[in-house]
Design a protein around this motif. Structure first.
Motif, PDB file in Angstrom:
ATOM      1  N   THR A  94       0.842  -1.209   0.142  1.00  0.00           N
ATOM      2  CA  THR A  94      -0.119   0.115   0.052  1.00  0.00           C
ATOM      3  C   THR A  94       0.995   1.361  -0.065  1.00  0.00           C
ATOM      4  O   THR A  94       2.095   1.231   0.511  1.00  0.00           O
ATOM      5  CB  THR A  94      -0.921  -0.069   1.075  1.00  0.00           C
ATOM      6  OG1 THR A  94      -0.010   0.112   2.568  1.00  0.00           O
ATOM      7  CG2 THR A  94      -1.718  -1.200   1.316  1.00  0.00           C
ATOM      8  N   VAL A  95       0.190   2.430  -0.299  1.00  0.00           N
ATOM      9  CA  VAL A  95       0.872   3.650  -0.304  1.00  0.00           C
ATOM     10  C   VAL A  95       1.357   3.827   0.942  1.00  0.00           C
ATOM     11  O   VAL A  95       2.567   4.704   1.244  1.00  0.00           O
ATOM     12  CB  VAL A  95      -0.041   4.581  -0.963  1.00  0.00           C
ATOM     13  CG1 VAL A  95       0.515   6.087  -0.630  1.00  0.00           C
ATOM     14  CG2 VAL A  95      -0.339   4.603  -2.291  1.00  0.00           C
ATOM     15  N   ASP A  96       0.666   3.438   1.937  1.00  0.00           N
ATOM     16  CA  ASP A  96       1.028   3.889   3.434  1.00  0.00           C
ATOM     17  C   ASP A  96       2.287   3.140   3.732  1.00  0.00           C
ATOM     18  O   ASP A  96       3.316   3.486   4.403  1.00  0.00           O
ATOM     19  CB  ASP A  96      -0.022   3.709   4.530  1.00  0.00           C
ATOM     20  CG  ASP A  96      -1.123   4.605   4.515  1.00  0.00           C
ATOM     21  OD1 ASP A  96      -0.940   5.819   3.789  1.00  0.00           O
ATOM     22  OD2 ASP A  96      -2.137   4.272   4.788  1.00  0.00           O
ATOM     23  N   ALA A  97       2.277   1.943   3.391  1.00  0.00           N
ATOM     24  CA  ALA A  97       3.483   1.184   3.546  1.00  0.00           C
ATOM     25  C   ALA A  97       4.994   1.845   2.923  1.00  0.00           C
ATOM     26  O   ALA A  97       5.977   1.728   3.394  1.00  0.00           O
ATOM     27  CB  ALA A  97       3.523  -0.192   3.086  1.00  0.00           C
TER      28      ALA A  97
ATOM     29  N   ARG B 148       5.436   4.761   2.265  1.00  0.00           N
ATOM     30  CA  ARG B 148       5.700   6.112   3.007  1.00  0.00           C
ATOM     31  C   ARG B 148       6.275   5.761   4.216  1.00  0.00           C
ATOM     32  O   ARG B 148       7.404   6.390   4.491  1.00  0.00           O
ATOM     33  CB  ARG B 148       4.375   6.815   3.395  1.00  0.00           C
ATOM     34  CG  ARG B 148       3.794   7.532   2.194  1.00  0.00           C
ATOM     35  CD  ARG B 148       2.378   8.249   2.777  1.00  0.00           C
ATOM     36  NE  ARG B 148       2.086   9.451   2.224  1.00  0.00           N
ATOM     37  CZ  ARG B 148       0.944   9.971   1.602  1.00  0.00           C
ATOM     38  NH1 ARG B 148      -0.119   8.754   2.238  1.00  0.00           N
ATOM     39  NH2 ARG B 148       0.337  11.005   1.205  1.00  0.00           N
ATOM     40  N   LYS B 149       6.040   4.557   4.996  1.00  0.00           N
ATOM     41  CA  LYS B 149       6.829   4.303   6.176  1.00  0.00           C
ATOM     42  C   LYS B 149       8.225   3.789   5.984  1.00  0.00           C
ATOM     43  O   LYS B 149       8.970   3.809   6.723  1.00  0.00           O
ATOM     44  CB  LYS B 149       6.200   3.257   6.629  1.00  0.00           C
ATOM     45  CG  LYS B 149       4.690   3.645   7.362  1.00  0.00           C
ATOM     46  CD  LYS B 149       4.071   2.694   8.081  1.00  0.00           C
ATOM     47  CE  LYS B 149       2.557   3.153   8.445  1.00  0.00           C
ATOM     48  NZ  LYS B 149       1.694   1.839   9.061  1.00  0.00           N
TER      49      LYS B 149
ATOM     50  N   GLU C 212       5.943  15.701   2.800  1.00  0.00           N
ATOM     51  CA  GLU C 212       6.489  14.839   3.904  1.00  0.00           C
ATOM     52  C   GLU C 212       7.853  14.637   4.156  1.00  0.00           C
ATOM     53  O   GLU C 212       8.575  14.475   5.033  1.00  0.00           O
ATOM     54  CB  GLU C 212       5.562  13.671   3.860  1.00  0.00           C
ATOM     55  CG  GLU C 212       4.077  13.723   4.023  1.00  0.00           C
ATOM     56  CD  GLU C 212       3.507  12.343   3.805  1.00  0.00           C
ATOM     57  OE1 GLU C 212       4.141  11.457   3.909  1.00  0.00           O
ATOM     58  OE2 GLU C 212       2.191  12.396   3.410  1.00  0.00           O
TER      59      GLU C 212
ATOM     60  N   ASP D   5       2.237  15.717  -1.935  1.00  0.00           N
ATOM     61  CA  ASP D   5       2.108  15.386  -0.468  1.00  0.00           C
ATOM     62  C   ASP D   5       3.325  14.783  -0.086  1.00  0.00           C
ATOM     63  O   ASP D   5       3.917  15.032   1.062  1.00  0.00           O
ATOM     64  CB  ASP D   5       0.700  14.430  -0.281  1.00  0.00           C
ATOM     65  CG  ASP D   5      -0.504  15.280  -0.754  1.00  0.00           C
ATOM     66  OD1 ASP D   5      -0.164  16.424  -0.579  1.00  0.00           O
ATOM     67  OD2 ASP D   5      -1.531  14.622  -0.893  1.00  0.00           O
ATOM     68  N   LEU D   6       3.800  13.588  -0.680  1.00  0.00           N
ATOM     69  CA  LEU D   6       4.934  12.947  -0.302  1.00  0.00           C
ATOM     70  C   LEU D   6       6.235  13.815  -0.297  1.00  0.00           C
ATOM     71  O   LEU D   6       7.001  13.549   0.405  1.00  0.00           O
ATOM     72  CB  LEU D   6       5.162  11.786  -1.176  1.00  0.00           C
ATOM     73  CG  LEU D   6       6.090  10.663  -0.770  1.00  0.00           C
ATOM     74  CD1 LEU D   6       5.884  10.180   0.643  1.00  0.00           C
ATOM     75  CD2 LEU D   6       6.457   9.620  -1.971  1.00  0.00           C
TER      76      LEU D   6
ATOM     77  N   GLN E 256       9.160   8.809  -4.344  1.00  0.00           N
ATOM     78  CA  GLN E 256       9.533   7.878  -3.443  1.00  0.00           C
ATOM     79  C   GLN E 256      11.044   7.399  -3.848  1.00  0.00           C
ATOM     80  O   GLN E 256      11.882   7.237  -2.978  1.00  0.00           O
ATOM     81  CB  GLN E 256       8.558   6.606  -3.533  1.00  0.00           C
ATOM     82  CG  GLN E 256       8.817   5.570  -2.363  1.00  0.00           C
ATOM     83  CD  GLN E 256       9.575   4.447  -3.213  1.00  0.00           C
ATOM     84  OE1 GLN E 256       9.482   4.200  -4.478  1.00  0.00           O
ATOM     85  NE2 GLN E 256      10.158   3.589  -2.493  1.00  0.00           N
TER      86      GLN E 256
END
Length: 272
Positions: A121-124, A126-127, A248, A244-245, A222
């Motif tokens: 996932t996108v959240d994964a 990002r982490k 961050e 957004d990324l 990313q």
């Protein structure tokens, strides 16, 4: 090794006239990436600089961060119907194979259009990003920034004959081009540049700029962040998720960089 371009016969239409002529097309072939003999993924790419592509892919996956993390890369015996090696299988030896996450092994084909197909996932994603890039002291003048698209374009040799290849270039703060790579896939071109830097033991790429010939997607932000690149510039638009990324990650993101203008979406203080 495979060819970057291939010739095909086409019928050219021009103002009511037509003629047959040969045309140069960008080559596209599958590349199977293995780690320690185990299949990791298959990506569609333009042959050439395959070891750079694999190394950059491993950086994006969080498997490698230094040259010593990938001590060896080799072609395996991928053969066609005639039994000839196609050079479409690369096996990487990594220094710590136990750190390769199970989620990295994908059963889906990664197309030349999207490197995140079948990924987590996108959240994964990002982490998995490294430390914040906000403290990188990079400063680029407007004149240097405006020069990047033309310098990148001049380095895209295969684009002249095909018109069908994306380009990515790594620049110093004063606009010096260090590496340029081309591919049918935007993400592959970026992986090839970052993989080159990994193999040259230049990561993290503090104080550098990545310039791409297309749009700025979430995935390209990313990849740049994983390599420690503080500025990504593109000739076309970014996506909202990419902005957004970048915010961050503390990255400067520039879009629509053409002629003497562009839009700075994040990190404008790095441009003097």
């Amino acid at each position: 090794m495979g060819r970057v371009t291939e010739r095909r016969r086409v019928t050219r239409l021009r103002d009511g006239r037509r003629d047959a002529r040969p045309d140069a097309l960008a080559a596209e072939e599958p590349l199977e990436i293995r780690v320690g003999g185990r299949a990791l993924t298959v990506t569609m790419r333009t042959p050439g600089h395959d070891f750079d592509l694999v190394a950059g892919y491993l950086v994006a996956e969080g498997i490698a961060a230094r040259a010593e993390d990938v001590p060896a890369l080799r072609y395996c015996a991928g053969t066609n119907a005639e039994g000839v090696n196609t050079y479409n299988v690369v096996d990487a030896r990594v220094s710590r194979p136990e750190t390769v996450p199970v989620s990295a092994y994908r059963s889906l084909l990664t197309s030349s259009a999207c490197g995140l197909c079948g990924a987590e996932t996108v959240d994964a994603v990002r982490k998995r990003l490294p430390a914040d890039l906000g403290d990188d002291p990079l400063v680029v003048t407007e004149d240097v920034l405006y020069s990047l698209p033309d310098t990148l374009r001049a380095g895209q040799r295969a684009f002249d004959s095909t018109g069908g290849l994306h380009g990515a270039g790594l620049f110093t703060a004063d606009g010096r081009l260090l590496c340029v790579r081309e591919d049918v896939g935007r993400h592959n071109a970026v992986d090839k540049v970052i993989g080159w830097a990994l193999r040259e033991d230049l990561l993290p790429l503090r104080g550098h700029v990545l310039m791409v010939s297309g749009r700025a997607s979430f995935e390209l932000v990313q990849k740049a962040a994983m390599a420690g690149i503080p500025m990504l510039a593109a000739v076309s638009a970014p996506s909202a998720l990419a902005v957004d990324l970048a915010e961050e990650a503390g990255m400067t993101l520039v879009g629509f960089l053409r002629g003497r203008g562009g839009n700075v979406y994040t990190g404008a203080d790095r441009i003097s």
